[in-house]
Each structure stands twice: as structure tokens, then as C-alpha cells.
Design a protein around this motif. Structure first.
Motif, PDB file in Angstrom:
ATOM      1  N   CYS A 178      15.436  51.146  43.225  1.00  0.00           N
ATOM      2  CA  CYS A 178      15.293  52.615  43.343  1.00  0.00           C
ATOM      3  C   CYS A 178      15.689  53.296  41.669  1.00  0.00           C
ATOM      4  O   CYS A 178      16.931  53.210  41.630  1.00  0.00           O
ATOM      5  CB  CYS A 178      16.128  53.421  44.226  1.00  0.00           C
ATOM      6  SG  CYS A 178      15.868  55.028  44.569  1.00  0.00           S
ATOM      7  N   ILE A 225      13.807  62.466  37.413  1.00  0.00           N
ATOM      8  CA  ILE A 225      14.013  61.009  37.240  1.00  0.00           C
ATOM      9  C   ILE A 225      15.468  60.352  36.859  1.00  0.00           C
ATOM     10  O   ILE A 225      15.690  59.663  37.302  1.00  0.00           O
ATOM     11  CB  ILE A 225      12.855  60.660  36.264  1.00  0.00           C
ATOM     12  CG1 ILE A 225      11.460  61.041  36.722  1.00  0.00           C
ATOM     13  CG2 ILE A 225      12.718  59.121  35.892  1.00  0.00           C
ATOM     14  CD1 ILE A 225      11.098  60.916  38.043  1.00  0.00           C
ATOM     15  N   ARG A 236      22.121  56.500  30.826  1.00  0.00           N
ATOM     16  CA  ARG A 236      21.079  56.890  31.539  1.00  0.00           C
ATOM     17  C   ARG A 236      19.874  56.704  30.739  1.00  0.00           C
ATOM     18  O   ARG A 236      18.775  56.355  31.418  1.00  0.00           O
ATOM     19  CB  ARG A 236      21.321  58.405  31.720  1.00  0.00           C
ATOM     20  CG  ARG A 236      22.573  58.690  32.616  1.00  0.00           C
ATOM     21  CD  ARG A 236      22.265  58.392  34.058  1.00  0.00           C
ATOM     22  NE  ARG A 236      23.613  58.937  34.536  1.00  0.00           N
ATOM     23  CZ  ARG A 236      24.648  58.091  35.240  1.00  0.00           C
ATOM     24  NH1 ARG A 236      24.432  56.920  35.432  1.00  0.00           N
ATOM     25  NH2 ARG A 236      25.372  58.854  35.906  1.00  0.00           N
ATOM     26  N   ASN A 278      23.138  55.073  41.966  1.00  0.00           N
ATOM     27  CA  ASN A 278      24.498  54.203  41.596  1.00  0.00           C
ATOM     28  C   ASN A 278      25.265  53.899  43.035  1.00  0.00           C
ATOM     29  O   ASN A 278      25.961  52.803  43.160  1.00  0.00           O
ATOM     30  CB  ASN A 278      25.158  54.887  40.834  1.00  0.00           C
ATOM     31  CG  ASN A 278      26.594  54.089  40.152  1.00  0.00           C
ATOM     32  OD1 ASN A 278      26.238  52.926  40.124  1.00  0.00           O
ATOM     33  ND2 ASN A 278      27.673  54.677  40.101  1.00  0.00           N
ATOM     34  N   MET A 288      17.701  60.542  39.255  1.00  0.00           N
ATOM     35  CA  MET A 288      17.991  59.576  40.427  1.00  0.00           C
ATOM     36  C   MET A 288      18.974  58.337  40.439  1.00  0.00           C
ATOM     37  O   MET A 288      19.755  57.713  41.158  1.00  0.00           O
ATOM     38  CB  MET A 288      16.473  58.693  40.458  1.00  0.00           C
ATOM     39  CG  MET A 288      15.367  59.436  41.028  1.00  0.00           C
ATOM     40  SD  MET A 288      13.777  58.571  40.564  1.00  0.00           S
ATOM     41  CE  MET A 288      14.014  57.135  41.904  1.00  0.00           C
ATOM     42  N   LEU A 289      19.624  58.449  38.811  1.00  0.00           N
ATOM     43  CA  LEU A 289      20.288  57.223  38.645  1.00  0.00           C
ATOM     44  C   LEU A 289      21.719  57.544  38.985  1.00  0.00           C
ATOM     45  O   LEU A 289      22.375  56.627  39.532  1.00  0.00           O
ATOM     46  CB  LEU A 289      20.245  57.153  37.064  1.00  0.00           C
ATOM     47  CG  LEU A 289      19.075  56.568  36.469  1.00  0.00           C
ATOM     48  CD1 LEU A 289      19.018  56.523  35.124  1.00  0.00           C
ATOM     49  CD2 LEU A 289      18.454  55.349  36.973  1.00  0.00           C
ATOM     50  N   PRO A 290      22.505  58.557  38.812  1.00  0.00           N
ATOM     51  CA  PRO A 290      23.713  58.899  39.204  1.00  0.00           C
ATOM     52  C   PRO A 290      23.915  58.528  40.603  1.00  0.00           C
ATOM     53  O   PRO A 290      24.737  58.039  41.251  1.00  0.00           O
ATOM     54  CB  PRO A 290      24.120  60.166  38.959  1.00  0.00           C
ATOM     55  CG  PRO A 290      23.079  60.830  38.420  1.00  0.00           C
ATOM     56  CD  PRO A 290      21.975  59.857  38.033  1.00  0.00           C
ATOM     57  N   GLU A 311      31.015  54.077  35.405  1.00  0.00           N
ATOM     58  CA  GLU A 311      30.332  53.604  36.792  1.00  0.00           C
ATOM     59  C   GLU A 311      30.840  52.196  36.952  1.00  0.00           C
ATOM     60  O   GLU A 311      30.560  51.573  38.054  1.00  0.00           O
ATOM     61  CB  GLU A 311      29.043  54.071  36.776  1.00  0.00           C
ATOM     62  CG  GLU A 311      29.082  55.678  37.050  1.00  0.00           C
ATOM     63  CD  GLU A 311      27.680  56.121  36.956  1.00  0.00           C
ATOM     64  OE1 GLU A 311      26.695  55.109  36.632  1.00  0.00           O
ATOM     65  OE2 GLU A 311      27.208  57.087  37.279  1.00  0.00           O
ATOM     66  N   PHE A 333      32.133  48.562  40.716  1.00  0.00           N
ATOM     67  CA  PHE A 333      31.339  47.372  41.040  1.00  0.00           C
ATOM     68  C   PHE A 333      32.141  46.038  40.712  1.00  0.00           C
ATOM     69  O   PHE A 333      32.349  45.350  41.720  1.00  0.00           O
ATOM     70  CB  PHE A 333      30.035  47.180  40.222  1.00  0.00           C
ATOM     71  CG  PHE A 333      28.951  48.078  40.648  1.00  0.00           C
ATOM     72  CD1 PHE A 333      28.152  48.029  41.406  1.00  0.00           C
ATOM     73  CD2 PHE A 333      28.889  49.629  39.848  1.00  0.00           C
ATOM     74  CE1 PHE A 333      27.301  48.821  42.046  1.00  0.00           C
ATOM     75  CE2 PHE A 333      27.937  50.283  40.239  1.00  0.00           C
ATOM     76  CZ  PHE A 333      27.021  49.969  41.202  1.00  0.00           C
ATOM     77  N   ILE A 372       8.637  54.573  44.373  1.00  0.00           N
ATOM     78  CA  ILE A 372       8.693  55.161  45.438  1.00  0.00           C
ATOM     79  C   ILE A 372       8.251  54.251  46.457  1.00  0.00           C
ATOM     80  O   ILE A 372       8.668  54.424  47.907  1.00  0.00           O
ATOM     81  CB  ILE A 372       7.809  56.572  45.481  1.00  0.00           C
ATOM     82  CG1 ILE A 372       8.419  57.383  44.398  1.00  0.00           C
ATOM     83  CG2 ILE A 372       7.509  56.824  47.009  1.00  0.00           C
ATOM     84  CD1 ILE A 372       7.365  58.897  44.216  1.00  0.00           C
ATOM     85  N   ALA A 399      12.327  61.139  42.917  1.00  0.00           N
ATOM     86  CA  ALA A 399      11.042  60.696  42.456  1.00  0.00           C
ATOM     87  C   ALA A 399       9.839  61.327  42.640  1.00  0.00           C
ATOM     88  O   ALA A 399       8.979  61.620  41.708  1.00  0.00           O
ATOM     89  CB  ALA A 399      11.158  59.150  42.962  1.00  0.00           C
ATOM     90  N   GLY A 451       9.677  64.434  40.630  1.00  0.00           N
ATOM     91  CA  GLY A 451       9.299  63.942  39.449  1.00  0.00           C
ATOM     92  C   GLY A 451       7.672  64.046  39.275  1.00  0.00           C
ATOM     93  O   GLY A 451       6.928  64.455  38.293  1.00  0.00           O
ATOM     94  N   LEU A 461       6.360  55.057  38.244  1.00  0.00           N
ATOM     95  CA  LEU A 461       6.836  56.015  39.336  1.00  0.00           C
ATOM     96  C   LEU A 461       6.581  55.757  40.796  1.00  0.00           C
ATOM     97  O   LEU A 461       7.244  55.742  41.893  1.00  0.00           O
ATOM     98  CB  LEU A 461       6.897  57.317  38.659  1.00  0.00           C
ATOM     99  CG  LEU A 461       7.439  58.442  39.479  1.00  0.00           C
ATOM    100  CD1 LEU A 461       9.143  57.964  39.558  1.00  0.00           C
ATOM    101  CD2 LEU A 461       7.391  59.771  38.673  1.00  0.00           C
ATOM    102  N   VAL A 490      17.131  59.961  46.957  1.00  0.00           N
ATOM    103  CA  VAL A 490      16.833  59.607  45.943  1.00  0.00           C
ATOM    104  C   VAL A 490      15.225  59.534  45.732  1.00  0.00           C
ATOM    105  O   VAL A 490      14.520  59.747  44.475  1.00  0.00           O
ATOM    106  CB  VAL A 490      17.507  58.090  45.305  1.00  0.00           C
ATOM    107  CG1 VAL A 490      17.315  57.923  43.719  1.00  0.00           C
ATOM    108  CG2 VAL A 490      19.171  58.793  45.414  1.00  0.00           C
ATOM    109  N   GLN A 491      14.800  59.142  46.722  1.00  0.00           N
ATOM    110  CA  GLN A 491      13.004  59.054  46.586  1.00  0.00           C
ATOM    111  C   GLN A 491      12.652  60.131  46.764  1.00  0.00           C
ATOM    112  O   GLN A 491      11.577  60.163  45.733  1.00  0.00           O
ATOM    113  CB  GLN A 491      12.884  57.867  47.863  1.00  0.00           C
ATOM    114  CG  GLN A 491      11.333  57.588  47.789  1.00  0.00           C
ATOM    115  CD  GLN A 491      11.060  57.131  49.236  1.00  0.00           C
ATOM    116  OE1 GLN A 491      11.434  57.908  50.481  1.00  0.00           O
ATOM    117  NE2 GLN A 491      10.031  56.313  49.525  1.00  0.00           N
ATOM    118  N   LEU A 539      18.803  56.646  50.214  1.00  0.00           N
ATOM    119  CA  LEU A 539      17.955  56.260  49.736  1.00  0.00           C
ATOM    120  C   LEU A 539      16.786  57.145  49.635  1.00  0.00           C
ATOM    121  O   LEU A 539      15.962  57.310  48.800  1.00  0.00           O
ATOM    122  CB  LEU A 539      17.597  55.004  50.344  1.00  0.00           C
ATOM    123  CG  LEU A 539      16.428  54.065  49.957  1.00  0.00           C
ATOM    124  CD1 LEU A 539      16.571  53.739  48.455  1.00  0.00           C
ATOM    125  CD2 LEU A 539      16.567  53.007  50.738  1.00  0.00           C
TER     126      LEU A 539
END
Lengths: 316, 253, 253, 316
Positions: free
Chosen positions: C26, D46, D281, D54, D49-51, B232, B236, C36, D76, D79, C32, D72-73, D69
């Protein structure tokens, strides 16, 4: 020998253009002035790496990337020569770093301005290196040997950098409207800070007389500044851009360009730490230093281990 | 000449990306002399990249056209087409990661250039001949740092262990030929990288021994870089590197 | 309508850039629920940015043309044309910097929207009416965090002091009108930001008092954002944000 | 009451589709299985959310940025529901985090793959969320009340996300050749990992029988996998792309798609920690946790101060 006698011999040498060397007697004030000036100059080279380094990863062609990287690397080299010259006066490099990081030592305020567009790389080369050269060329003949010799090497590379900067702007000046706009905007931002690089006006510069007597300085701030303005006012015509000074005008009588009043409030603000990037620049250097502590410790530890092992082998 | 171009791009991309990463140190190195050294290596690598890109452009160009240049290849391809080794794009991290990355890479690159000098492609052989001198210095410099940090303080040793853990999974790719390489090996213009693994490992082993470090045993290896499947991180890096060329298309700089 | 468009872009750019910065949290927030919350604020700000961009596009469009869109304005202008407040582009740093940046900004934004609702431009008034509800929550949330961290542990207090030191020089710009604002103030569609400084300072003072923090005395202030003279941070942010639009021009997404 | 009797009542409820609630008696193995499964599911949200996170800063339009956004929220939020459901079984959120950070608790291996292009955001939505929904919809009817209710909320949002992912790919499929290539390449990378999301083949999945008896699970891995393949094989036609499986073919007799053999070596490798992003991760989560420690401590300290002050006021 009495100090008065020493002092006479010393000034005699200077008057005869004989270099002062590290082991020669010299007045303490001469030593301190030189330490301050050379270390400040060295720090300027090191801090000066940051605004230009800011564009290395974004240089718009491979050739430009290589040129810029080489240039910033040259500045590191200049820092190295100058730290070495200062060290001959009895101060260590670590002491000088400490003075920089604590804010006690200064560096050229020009590097507290941000590089915001690619054109700034050109403007820095043309104007900032240009002003630096005006200051530095006379220093090649300054009275302290190690400093004078370091400056010879520095000046050779600097004038090369300045030509590269000018050429970069020349390409932009022949480019698209966006590129021309970018370049003019950049010149607008860098002009006055560059003019200020020569320091306060002569009447506000109390140390000049002594430094000139010692041949650490050979021209006054205003003399150098005038020379700079005269040169740039001509060069900017070749670029087809303008300098952001409505009062800039050739004065037939003086045979010099007249120019507008300098905003010394801004100058003093930036010197006092209130420039756009003062905090950022110093933080970057302090971070590099702090994050590198373990590396320096490891190198020292390894060198000592090696020495011991070698001694053990030789003793056996 | 398609596989040849791909091969040249693989070599060019790898040296450019690693040079780019090294150049991120400029002005931020732990010791002034080492700041200069790592910038110098960055310059060498970017210089090598340019030679490969220029040759690739020549080979990829349609007769009479001029649109493919070193810069179009470096600045106008997206990650999916970049063929650099994954090792090259890994972040600088701390000084341990940077110098180990350099040592692992340069040790491989030296062997590649050594064979390339004997290859059937005259121009590649000439590039290799010029570049191998630089690479010799890169190995020496980075190898000395591996030993210095491995055998330095407890802290530096720990950081070297961490660097090995982070980087080792990206070394296997160097010795795993992909399609364009296999074709080149058959035709004699590509280096048979699989054959370099043993000599490479010996060199690493030797330095690690001196540094008091261990070569990891048979660990899982990540590949994909040469096929355009990256980590990844590359996206960037390219977004930053290519911004001006993308934002002002068709401009001269 | 040129000054009006510039004003709308100033509002749009500021909310977009701050939303963008917040969105960087995010998946990486300290708690957590707060991950949010900050993402939610990011979403609100990006939503507000879109309304201003859409209105700016409408005003900037040549009759019959369709080439100016919210996305062309956000993705195809370079830093020199971005008019966001410098405060918005400052890095997230730690949680203290992020929540203080939000509090300083939202406290200002609330006052701006309050006046904008009374302005002569009906569409701006409508946007302000919608957005002020969100902003009310942003102030509450970030203000509570200012107090919590200021009056929390020694560590959190120290970090708040650092955050104030870092961010305060970027607050003066909020109350210093530039040319397009001055014209708008005369014509009644722009908010007279200079008049907001006292009420803003009162609100900050109140929260700082409760948090055991001091408002810095008359410090030097950095300006330039509204005129396109930014800090070095914006260029990197835009390179990342705009990469796809720049790399694949004219595509639909 | 004897455990046998309890167990009978418990299984009776389950057989009658009556939900088990936190205060009800339940076999320890049931509790432990649920804790493992729910916390693993929460962790997956949780880490998941990372990939996708990104690409938030690089989303190619403002609309896409907002959609991503928000998505992904939402994860969360999922989770959060799931951690709460697990907490009703007697484990704290901090304990669960600790298990995640130490590597003791697992999360879905799919999130150890990188998101390399914008098309991956579409592929993750379509394939990964698609597979997740296949797994999750039956869980809305699972026997443990808090889990079932959490899953109802989760599923509603997930199916929305899946449609968004498909729509994203649809736009790319109608786009430029570069966009079509990006999308096909992305599907090629995500297809097999998505197929593996259903876990080992039934004959290698020993816990399935017990979980089905407890109605924690309602279909076997292979049943769900087949359903997923059947759906995707049709949907990919709408997109005008292909799935990277030469053996994929409609089987008239089975009324299902046949598909190729799964590379379980890769599956096991990634589960054992050797996926492209396992380390990255987990490091990202651990960093978030560690860097947030002072924030959590400050929040706790402040809450306690406040409580004390309030008590003092009330006492006065």
C-alpha cells in the motif's frame, strides 16, 4: 625422485605422526581431498553464521545478544583460519568463494535448516556444535600441519560455544511452560539433522578407508555418530527434555545407546539442494558478495593509488 | 537524579541502537575481515551500552527494589522514551553509509569520553576510560574506510557523497544540548557537547580532505532524538529487538 | 472442538498473513490502480481472517469467559502456534512474486470455499459463501497479471520464471492434510484438500499455457506451516505486527 | 472571437456560478493555476499515503488494521480522481508524476512529518484531515466542473476519515496512562504543522485575490485557519487533552479563539525541502515508480501484442 619413492616418504611421515607441511611433497589426491574438505569446512563456518545471525537482532537480553554476536563472529574467524589453511594448498580464497556460489563446493547441510525460535540458538549450540566437535577434535591431530593447527584454535572455541548452547537450554528448561515447550520443540527439530551431520553410514562411505590411511580422518562416521548419541542421550536428561527417537535405548551388551533408523531420503534431499533454506542461504551469501563488489574494488583501487604515490615520492 | 538517569539513558540508548544496527551486518559484510571488524565494533558498543544501562538502573532504582535492570531499560521502553541520537538509528544502507555513520559518531564519542573522564561522576569517568580505548580504534578503522572509499573508485566516491548527503542532517543534534544535559553541564557530570563541535569538525575536515570529500556548508539539521522524537525507523527496530521480552513477559533468558 | 479450532486458525492465519503481506504494498505499488487493487485484496483477506478468528474464538472460549477474541488470537500467539500456509508468509519480492503468490493461493482458496459451502458446519459454509465472491475476483485479477507478465516483455517473462522457482516449493503443502484436517474430513467439516490438487493444477496449467510459462515437474515440496514449523520470515512479520498489543498489554484500541 | 470577449463570457459564467467545463474557453492563467493546484492536491493524496501507511503493518487490532488500510486506499482513490480532473486540462498523469519526482511540483508539507506512534494515526485523522476538509469543502463549489465534482467525492470520504481519527483518539483518551500520554504527545507534535496547512498569512499570500475572483478559492487562508482553530479548541476538550499553545484563549469580542504566533521559519524550512521526511517521502515514491517500470512496460507490451493478434484474427 620417482613418485613411488616420494609416496613412501610421505606415508612414512604420516605413519610416524609427522605433520605434512605446505612445501612437502604430497600425492595429488591427498591435496585435492584436503582442499575439498578444508574449503567445505570453511564454507560451513561462513554459511553457519546465517541461521544464528538470524537471531542477533532479537536476542532476548543484552547479555545474550553479546554472547550470540561474539559467537557468530567467532565462526567468521574460524572461516578465516580455514580459508588460510586451504590457501597453503594452492587455491585462492576467491576461487573457493566462486565454487561456493556456483554450487560446486558444498557446506554442511545442517545449515539449511531454519532457526525458528530463540531455543534454536541453544539447540544449535548444544547439538550442532556438539556434533561438529565430535568430528573436529580428531582433526586437531590430522596429518596436514596448517589444517591441524587451525583446528586446534577452532576446537577450543567450539567447545565453549557448545557449553553456552547447553546453558541456554538449561535456563529455558527451568523457565516458564512456554519456554520449556519452545526448547523441547526445538530439540525435536534439530535432533535428526544433527545425527545426520556425521554423514552416510560407513558401508555407504567409500572414501573413509583412504582418508583414514592418510590420517585426515581418524574415526568412521558411525563411530563418531554413536559417540554423539551416547553423550546427548545422557545430557538431555539433565535438561529434563527428551530426544525424538522412540527407539533410543541403552544397550547393556554393546555399552552404547541403540537408536532409530535415519531418514536418508531427507538427508539426500537436503544435500541435493532441497532443504528448507538451501536457496535462501546461498542467496544471502551471493548477495553479500555481489553487493560488496564495489567495496572490494574501491579498496583495491585505493591501495594501488597509494602504492604509486609512495613510489613517486621515493623516486623523487 | 532524574536528569542524570536521562543522560545515562541517552548514552546507553545511542550505543545500543548503533551497536544493533552494526550487528545487522554480521554474516553479510562485503569482505570477511570487515564482517568481523563491524561485528566487533557492534560488540564494543553493546558492551558500552550495558555499562551505562547498569549504572542508570542503579540510579533509577527505588531503595530495596530490583525491578529496574539493564534489560528492562533496553527492552521495555517504547520509542517515545528512547533518547538515542537520530544518527544511530539510521539504516545501514550501503557500506559507505555504515562506515561514515561510524566515523561521524565515533569522532564525537571520543571527544565526549575524553571530557567525561574529567567529569565529577566517578563511575561515568571509569566507563569513559575503558570505552575510549575501543573508540580510538573505531575512529581509526572507520576513518581509514572514509579515505579508502572517498579516494577509491568513481563509484565509491559517488557513494560517499550520497552517504554525506543522507547523514549530515543528523550530526547537528550531537552538539545541541537538551534540558537534562544543560542541568548536567551545570552540575559537572554532563559533557558540554556544544564545545565539541569545532574539534569534531576539524577531525572530520581532516579525513574528508584526505578523502577528497567536502564538508557540507551550513545545512538544515534535524533534532529530536534526545527528547524521544525519532525518525520512523526506530519503531521498527524496537519492535524487532524487543519482541521476545514483550511476548514472554517476566521470563529469564 | 480442538481440531475444529485448529482448522479455523489455519484458515484465519493464512488469510491474515497473506493480507498482511499484500498490505505492505500500500503506497508502493507500480501503478496507482494496482496499488488500490492489491490493497483491496489485502482488505478482503483481512476481512475473511476476522470471520474465521471470530468463529474460532467462539469455539475456543471457555463457558462464561471472554478472554479469547479475534485480536488475542491474531496478536498474542507466537509463530510456533501460527498455522498459516508457508506460501502466505513468503516475502512480496517483486510484482511477479506477489501476483503469482496470489494466483496460486486464490486458485486453491476458491476450491476450498467451494467445498466448504457444502460442508456440515453451517457457519463455515456461510463464511465461504460470502468469501468466494471476493476470491473469484482475486483469481481473475491475479490470473490476468500472470498472463500479462508471462507474455509481456522478456524481462517480465524472466521474472515470472523466477517467481515460479521461488514459490512452487510452497504449493504442495496446500494439498497435504495434517492431523486436524484429517479429523475434520472424517467428520465432514474440513475440506478434503488432497482432492483439490488436480482441479487446481488444471487451472494453473491453463493460465500458464496462455502466459507461455511451464508448470514445474515433480519438484521437492516444503511443508510445516500448518504444524507451526515455518520459514524464518514469519518471526519478523509477527514481531512487527504484534508489537503494540505486546508492548501495551490489556489496552483497548 | 477576441480574447477579451472570451474572458467576459468566462467571468460571467463564473459570476453566475455556472461550471467551467474542459472544452470551454478559459484563460491560460486559470488553466495553469488549476493544473498546479489540482496536481499538487493529487500528489498530496499520494504522498499522504506514506505516513499513515507506515502503521498498517503495526495496527493494534484487526479492526483498526482494516480501517487504516481502507483509509489509505481511499487516499489512493482520491489521487486517482484528482489526476483525472487535472488530465482534463491537458496534462498527462506521467507528466505530473515527473514533476513530482523532479521536485518541480509540490505537495502538502504536512506529509513531511513522521508518524511515530499509533496515536499519530488518530492525530493525522483528526487534525490533518480536519484541516484538509476546511480547505476542501469550499472547493466542492469551485468553478471548474471536473475538479468540483472530484472534490464532492473526496470530501464525503474525508469527513468520514476525520471522524475515525477523532474516535481513535477518544479511545486512547479513555485508555491507560501510557495511551493518554501517547495521544497528548502526538497532538503536541501535529498541532502546529496542521495550523500551517492553511498556508501563509493573507498579507503574504499574493495569489488569493485572483483565485477568489475565479472562484477557485472561496475563503482566505486566515479565515479558514481561524475556523479550524475554533473547531479544534472545542473538540480537544471532549478528548480531555490540550493543544500546545499557551496563547490559545476564547476572545469574547471577536467570537473567535485567539492563538499564538506561527513559526514561519519552520514552515519555510519544510517547504524548501528541510522537513524531517522530505527526502524519505520523495524517495519512497521515486522507488515505487522506478521499481514498477518493468511492470508498466510489460503491461503495455502485452496490450499491444493482444491488439495485434486481435487485428490479425479480424483480418483473416
Amino acid at each position: 625422485m620417482a613418485d613411488v619413492q616420494n609416496e613412501n616418504i610421505f606415508q612414512d611421515k604420516i605413519d610416524q605422526e609427522i605433520k605434512i607441511e605446505p612445501k612437502d611433497w604430497m600425492p595429488d589426491a591427498y591435496r585435492q581431498t584436503l582442499i575439498r574438505q578444508i574449503s567445505q569446512h570453511a564454507h560451513s563456518e561462513i554459511i553457519g553464521m546465517l541461521p544464528e545471525g538470524n537471531w542477533i537482532t532479537r536476542a532476548p537480553s543484552l547479555k545474550r545478544k553479546a554472547i550470540l554476536l561474539a559467537k557468530v563472529q567467532d565462526e567468521a574467524g574460524h572461516g578465516l583460519y580455514l580459508y588460510s589453511a586451504a590457501e597453503t594448498l594452492g587455491i585462492s580464497r576467491d576461487q573457493m568463494y566462486q565454487q561456493l556460489h556456483s554450487g560446486k563446493a558444498k557446506y554442511s547441510s545442517i545449515f539449511n535448516y531454519p532457526t525458528l525460535t530463540w531455543a534454536d540458538i541453544g539447540a544449535v549450540g548444544w547439538l550442532v556444535d556438539g556434533a561438529a566437535i565430535m568430528n573436529q577434535v580428531p582433526l586437531c591431530r590430522n596429518s596436514y600441519g596448517p589444517y591441524a593447527r587451525a583446528m586446534v584454535r577452532v576446537c577450543k572455541e567450539e567447545s565453549f560455544h557448545q557449553r553456552q548452547g547447553f546453558e541456554l537450554l538449561l535456563i529455558l528448561s527451568q523457565g516458564t511452560p512456554e519456554q520449556r515447550r519452545m526448547a523441547q520443540e526445538s530439540i525435536n527439530r534439530w535432533w535428526w539433522p544433527s545425527v545426520m551431520m556425521f554423514g552416510p553410514n560407513d558401508d555407504a562411505s567409500p572414501h573413509t578407508a583412504q582418508s583414514m590411511k592418510w590420517k585426515i580422518k581418524r574415526f568412521t562416521n558411525d563411530e563418531l555418530r554413536q559417540k554423539f548419541v551416547d553423550v546427548c542421550a545422557e545430557q538431555v536428561k539433565i535438561l529434563g527434555f527428551t530426544l525424538p527417537d522412540p527407539d533410543l535405548k541403552w544397550n547393556e551388551e554393546r555399552q552404547h545407546y541403540d537408536f532409530g533408523a535415519i531418514d536418508w531420503t531427507e538427508f539426500n534431499n537436503v544435500i541435493r539442494g532441497n532443504g528448507p533454506c538451501n536457496k535462501q542461504r546461498l542467496d544471502a551469501r551471493k548477495n553479500a558478495w555481489d553487493n560488496g563488489a564495489w567495496v572490494r574494488e574501491a579498496a583495491t583501487a585505493y591501495a594501488e593509488k597509494r602504492k604509486k604515490r609512495q613510489a613517486a615520492v621515493e623516486a623523487a | 537524579s532524574q536528569p542524570l538517569v536521562q543522560y545515562l539513558l541517552h548514552l546507553a540508548d545511542t550505543t545500543l541502537i548503533l551497536g544493533h544496527r552494526n550487528s545487522e551486518w554480521c554474516g553479510h559484510g562485503p569482505i570477511l575481515e570487515q564482517d568481523i571488524a563491524i561485528s566487533n565494533i557492534a560488540l564494543d558498543l553493546i558492551g558500552q551500552a550495558r555499562m551505562f544501562y547498569q549504572y542508570a538502573a542503579e540510579k533509577a532504582q527505588q531503595p530495596g527494589a530490583t525491578d529496574i535492570t539493564e534489560d528492562s531499560l533496553a527492552y521495555l521502553r517504547d520509542g517515545i522514551d528512547f533518547k538515542n541520537l537520530l544518527l544511530a538509528e539510521q539504516q545501514n544502507g550501503d557500506w559507505a553509509i555504515t562506515i561514515l555513520r561510524q566515523f561521524l559518531y565515533s569522532s564525537w564519542q571520543y571527544l565526549v569520553y575524553e571530557q567525561m573522564q574529567q567529569g565529577t561522576d566517578v563511575q561515568m569517568a571509569a566507563i569513559a576510560e575503558k570505552a575510549i580505548k575501543e573508540t580510538t580504534y573505531h575512529i581509526k578503522w572507520s576513518g581509514e574506510w572514509v579515505i579508502r572509499l572517498g579516494d577509491g573508485t568513481e563509484e565509491s566516491h559517488k557513494r560517499m557523497l550520497h552517504a554525506i548527503e543522507v547523514l549530515w542532517p543528523f550530526t547537528g543534534e550531537m552538539f545541541t544540548p537538551v534540558d537534562f544535559e544543560k542541568e548536567g553541564i551545570q552540575q559537572g557530570w554532563a559533557v558540554d557537547v556544544a564545545s565539541l563541535q569545532q574539534p569534531w569538525l576539524q577531525r572530520i575536515q581532516q579525513a574528508f580532505d584526505e578523502a577528497g570529500l567536502s564538508v557540507p556548508q551550513s545545512q538544515w539539521q534535524q533534532t529530536g532524538g534526545k527528547k524521544g522524537v525519532h525518525t520512523e525507523l526506530l519503531g521498527f527496530l524496537l519492535a524487532e529487538m524487543q519482541h521476545l521480552q514483550r511476548a514472554y513477559p517476566g521470563s529469564e533468558w
